[in-house]
Structure formats: structure tokens, C-alpha cells
Design a protein around this motif. Structure first.
Motif, short mmCIF file in Angstrom:
data_model
loop_
_atom_site.label_atom_id
_atom_site.label_comp_id
_atom_site.label_asym_id
_atom_site.label_seq_id
_atom_site.Cartn_x
_atom_site.Cartn_y
_atom_site.Cartn_z
N PHE A 14 0.83 -1.20 0.00
CA PHE A 14 0.00 0.00 0.00
C PHE A 14 0.87 1.25 0.00
CE2 PHE A 14 -2.58 -3.29 1.98
CZ PHE A 14 -3.82 -3.11 1.40
N ASN A 15 0.27 2.35 -0.40
CA ASN A 15 0.93 3.65 -0.32
C ASN A 15 0.68 4.22 1.07
OD1 ASN A 15 2.03 6.17 -0.65
ND2 ASN A 15 0.74 6.78 -2.38
N ILE A 16 1.62 4.02 1.98
CA ILE A 16 1.47 4.39 3.39
C ILE A 16 2.21 5.69 3.69
CG2 ILE A 16 1.92 3.69 5.78
CD1 ILE A 16 -0.26 2.06 4.38
N ASN A 17 1.55 6.58 4.43
CA ASN A 17 2.18 7.81 4.88
C ASN A 17 3.06 7.49 6.09
OD1 ASN A 17 2.83 10.31 6.04
ND2 ASN A 17 0.85 11.22 5.48
N PRO A 18 4.39 7.62 5.98
CA PRO A 18 5.28 7.23 7.09
C PRO A 18 5.11 8.09 8.34
CG PRO A 18 6.51 8.40 5.38
CD PRO A 18 5.14 8.15 4.83
N ASP A 19 4.49 9.25 8.20
CA ASP A 19 4.28 10.13 9.36
C ASP A 19 2.93 9.90 10.04
OD1 ASP A 19 6.73 11.36 8.99
OD2 ASP A 19 5.91 12.90 7.67
N ARG A 20 2.16 8.92 9.54
CA ARG A 20 0.85 8.63 10.12
C ARG A 20 0.68 7.12 10.34
NH1 ARG A 20 -2.20 13.17 10.30
NH2 ARG A 20 -1.70 14.85 8.87
N VAL A 21 1.64 6.55 11.06
CA VAL A 21 1.56 5.14 11.43
C VAL A 21 1.16 5.08 12.91
CG1 VAL A 21 2.81 2.95 11.65
CG2 VAL A 21 3.31 4.50 9.75
N TYR A 22 0.03 4.46 13.19
CA TYR A 22 -0.54 4.42 14.54
C TYR A 22 -0.50 3.00 15.08
CZ TYR A 22 -2.46 8.69 12.48
OH TYR A 22 -2.61 9.89 11.82
N LEU A 23 -0.46 2.89 16.41
CA LEU A 23 -0.39 1.59 17.08
C LEU A 23 -1.50 1.49 18.12
CD1 LEU A 23 1.18 -1.09 17.59
CD2 LEU A 23 2.54 0.18 19.27
N ALA A 24 -2.26 0.40 18.07
CA ALA A 24 -3.30 0.13 19.06
C ALA A 24 -3.22 -1.33 19.45
CB ALA A 24 -4.69 0.46 18.49
N GLY A 25 -3.84 -1.68 20.57
CA GLY A 25 -3.84 -3.07 20.99
C GLY A 25 -4.78 -3.30 22.16
N PHE A 26 -5.23 -4.55 22.28
CA PHE A 26 -6.17 -4.93 23.33
C PHE A 26 -5.57 -5.98 24.25
CE2 PHE A 26 -9.51 -8.09 24.54
CZ PHE A 26 -10.09 -7.34 25.55
N SER A 27 -5.69 -5.76 25.57
CA SER A 27 -5.25 -6.72 26.58
C SER A 27 -3.75 -6.98 26.46
CB SER A 27 -6.08 -8.00 26.46
OG SER A 27 -5.89 -8.83 27.57
N MET A 28 -3.32 -8.17 26.10
CA MET A 28 -1.90 -8.39 25.83
C MET A 28 -1.42 -7.42 24.77
SD MET A 28 0.05 -11.85 24.45
CE MET A 28 -0.56 -11.69 22.76
N GLY A 29 -2.27 -7.15 23.79
CA GLY A 29 -1.93 -6.19 22.75
C GLY A 29 -1.87 -4.77 23.28
N GLY A 30 -2.66 -4.47 24.33
CA GLY A 30 -2.57 -3.16 24.98
C GLY A 30 -1.23 -3.00 25.67
N ALA A 31 -0.78 -4.07 26.33
CA ALA A 31 0.56 -4.05 26.92
C ALA A 31 1.61 -3.90 25.83
CB ALA A 31 0.80 -5.34 27.71
N GLY A 32 1.37 -4.56 24.67
CA GLY A 32 2.28 -4.43 23.54
C GLY A 32 2.31 -3.02 22.98
N ALA A 33 1.16 -2.33 22.99
CA ALA A 33 1.10 -0.95 22.51
C ALA A 33 1.91 -0.03 23.41
CB ALA A 33 -0.35 -0.47 22.42
N PHE A 34 1.84 -0.25 24.72
CA PHE A 34 2.70 0.50 25.64
C PHE A 34 4.17 0.19 25.36
CE2 PHE A 34 -0.89 0.83 28.84
CZ PHE A 34 -0.88 2.22 28.94
N ASP A 35 4.48 -1.11 25.30
CA ASP A 35 5.87 -1.54 25.19
C ASP A 35 6.51 -1.12 23.88
OD1 ASP A 35 8.17 -3.08 26.13
OD2 ASP A 35 7.66 -4.54 24.60
N LEU A 36 5.91 -1.49 22.75
CA LEU A 36 6.50 -1.16 21.45
C LEU A 36 6.41 0.33 21.16
CD1 LEU A 36 5.30 -4.13 19.20
CD2 LEU A 36 7.42 -3.89 20.49
#
Length: 318
Positions: free
Chosen positions: A129-151
Motif C-alpha cells: 500500500f501507499n502508506i504515509n510514514p508520518d501517520r503510522v498508529y499503534l493500538a492493541g487490546f489486553s496483551m496487545g494493549g501491553a504491547g502498545a505500551f511496550d512497542l
């Protein structure tokens, strides 16, 4: 069984089409998929499998194509991390950006090869895809929420914003890395799996540090749930853009690593965290370091952007 159930549940909430694509094994299969994307009905889900460069295994990834997608413009990317025992997930109601749900090698908590999988997925989707490098977002739920904090906090210059949902924050020393990275933390007051206090403490630390770009929402009566106000979150995400050249950088790391224009290249004690704080002001660069034997404080490009000379004021924190 739980992974299968969650995948069926997500598809049942999704009103668009779901497509299975031939496994991506090389550059030719990537080019073939690029040609196919615009021919698929808009807003569809793609169950994608790719051959990993890490160990040649085949790994799954869920992809959601936004309404009106065209490669002639760049699009935001939302990376969504799943919970423990679940499979790849996305947010069904968000249609304004490309979304990916990596598998992260299952229940690895997004550490080690699980972390590598996330960045391999991002690299692959950028080729498709044609991705805007300045608009990459991270979300996550539960273990993924911990991953969103960590990463999010380990690699703060990768993301434009982060949205942990019902997650937990580990080492609060890493919150300082969010000086230039907005967070919107979401949790439930009745969450008995990951109680709200485990994410609220990260927000309280951010407020203590003076971060006004961090937000916290605790939904009254909500338990351990992924279904927060994604409509408002989507609007907020779209208002966020990565700060590529901040005037002040705070970076704490377990290993030698880089954030923005500052890099830790050698530590004294490999078992302890290293920290560097760099601030450019007028004609001065102020540097504070802890447990760092060597570092690269600033890039020439950053100096030009801030019209700053190499007059250094250095303080060693022992």
C-alpha cells in the motif's frame, strides 16, 4: 479454539467482503497483490499469509482496506495488536486508514520473534500500500494493549500515536520516552482481567512529567472489552502526525538503540537501563546521560533544522 471464535466474531461484525489471497513468498507475489488491491471491492478484509524472512515460516496477517483506497495518495496505517489466546484483529468501524492485524507469533507478548513479526508486517504492508510514514498508529487490546505500551515507548519515533485498550504498563521509567508521542489510554472501571490501575499509572506518570498530549478514558461499568469509542479515537488519530525533529528528546532503553536524532551506542552496565536527555535551545545542546559509555547526540540534519551550532553542555548522571 478461542482464536477461531474471535476470528468468526470479528467477521460477523464486519459488513464488507472477506478475501483469501495466495501466500506472499517473494517480490513477484507482492507486485501481483499490488495490482489486485484496487480491483477488490473497497472496505474489504484480506486474510493474508506471508513467508517470513526471519525463519521461512508462513505467518498470518489480517488486512483491512479502507473505503476509496487508491495508490495515487498516501494513507494512514493502523497496526492493531491482539490479546492473549486470540488471533489477528482490526477495528471493523474504522474505514479511513489501512489496518493490519499481525499475529505476532501468537502469545509471545510481542517480545523477541513476536516483536520482529510486527515490524516485518509493517515492512510488507508498506510495499503493498501507499502508506504515509508520518501517520503510522499503534493500538492493541489486553496483551496487545501491553504491547502498545511496550512497542510504542521502545520505538517512539516509529509511531504518530498509540492507543492501548485494557492493557498494562510495566516499567514506568519508559513513560519518559513518550515526550513526543501522544497516547490515548482506554480502560474499563470494572475490568477484572487487567484492572484499570495497571494502565492508569502510566497516565499518572505522564502527567507528573508534564505531558499534556496524553489522554486517559476509563469507561464506567465496562469490563475487559475492546469495544471502546472507536469513532472518537479515529478522529483523534487522524489529527496526529509524527514529530520527526523534536527540540527535546528523552530516551530510556534496555539496549543500545536510537530514537529520533539521538542514539545510545554503548552502555556501562548491560543489565541496567540507559537514559539520554537531549535538548536544543538557541545555540546550545544540553545533554544528560545515565549508564551510557558512548552516544551520538545529534544529526547534522537536525542541527540545520533548528539552526543550532555544536556548543555542547554535557552532564553525567551517576
Amino acid at each position: 479454539m478461542k482464536r477461531i471464535f474471535l476470528s468468526i466474531f470479528l467477521v460477523s461484525l464486519f459488513s464488507g467482503s472477506v478475501f483469501a489471497i495466495e501466500p506472499i513468498t517473494d517480490a513477484n507475489s507482492v507486485r501481483k497483490l499490488v495490482r489486485q488491491i484496487e480491483g477488490l471491492p473497497q472496505g474489504g478484509l484480506i486474510n493474508l499469509t506471508f513467508k517470513s524472512k526471519i525463519d521461512d515460516s508462513y505467518q498470518p496477517m489480517l488486512v483491512k482496506v479502507p473505503d476509496g483506497y487508491t495508490k495515487t495518495k498516501s494513507w494512514p496505517l493502523l497496526v492493531v495488536l491482539h490479546g492473549l489466546g486470540d488471533g489477528p484483529i482490526v477495528v471493523p468501524s474504522i474505514d479511513s486508514m489501512v489496518q493490519i492485524g499481525p499475529f505476532g507469533r501468537g502469545d509471545m507478548w510481542y517480545h523477541g520473534i513476536g516483536e520482529q513479526d510486527i515490524f516485518e508486517c509493517i515492512e510488507l504492508v508498506r510495499r503493498i500500500f501507499n502508506i504515509n510514514p508520518d501517520r503510522v498508529y499503534l493500538a492493541g487490546f489486553s496483551m496487545g494493549g501491553a504491547g502498545a505500551f511496550d512497542l510504542g515507548l521502545k520505538y517512539p519515533d516509529t509511531w504518530a500515536a498509540c492507543v492501548p485498550v485494557c492493557g498494562s504498563m510495566g516499567n514506568l521509567d519508559l513513560v519518559a520516552n513518550g515526550r513526543n508521542l501522544p497516547f490515548w489510554i482506554n480502560t474499563g472501571s470494572e475490568d477484572r482481567v487487567v484492572p484499570a490501575k495497571y494502565s492508569k499509572r502510566a497516565y499518572e506518570k505522564a502527567i507528573e512529567l508534564g505531558f499534556k498530549h496524553w489522554k486517559y478514558t476509563e469507561y464506567k461499568g465496562m469490563g475487559h472489552s475492546f469495544w471502546v469509542d472507536w469513532g472518537q479515537i479515529e478522529k483523534w488519530l487522524l489529527s496526529q502526525k509524527k514529530n520527526n525533529s523534536p527540540s527535546t528528546v528523552s530516551f530510556t532503553s534496555e539496549k543500545c538503540a536510537k530514537a529520533y536524532w539521538s542514539e545510545i551506542t554503548e552502555k556501562y552496565n548491560c543489565k541496567q537501563l540507559a537514559r539520554i536527555d537531549v535538548e536544543t535551545a538557541s545555540q546550545t545542546i544540553k545533554i544528560k546521560i545515565s549508564n551510557i559509555a558512548d552516544y551520538t547526540p545529534v544529526s547534522y540534519t537536525h542541527l540545520r533544522a533548528h539552526e543550532t551550532s555544536l556548543h555542547l553542555v554535557c552532564r553525567l548522571l551517576l
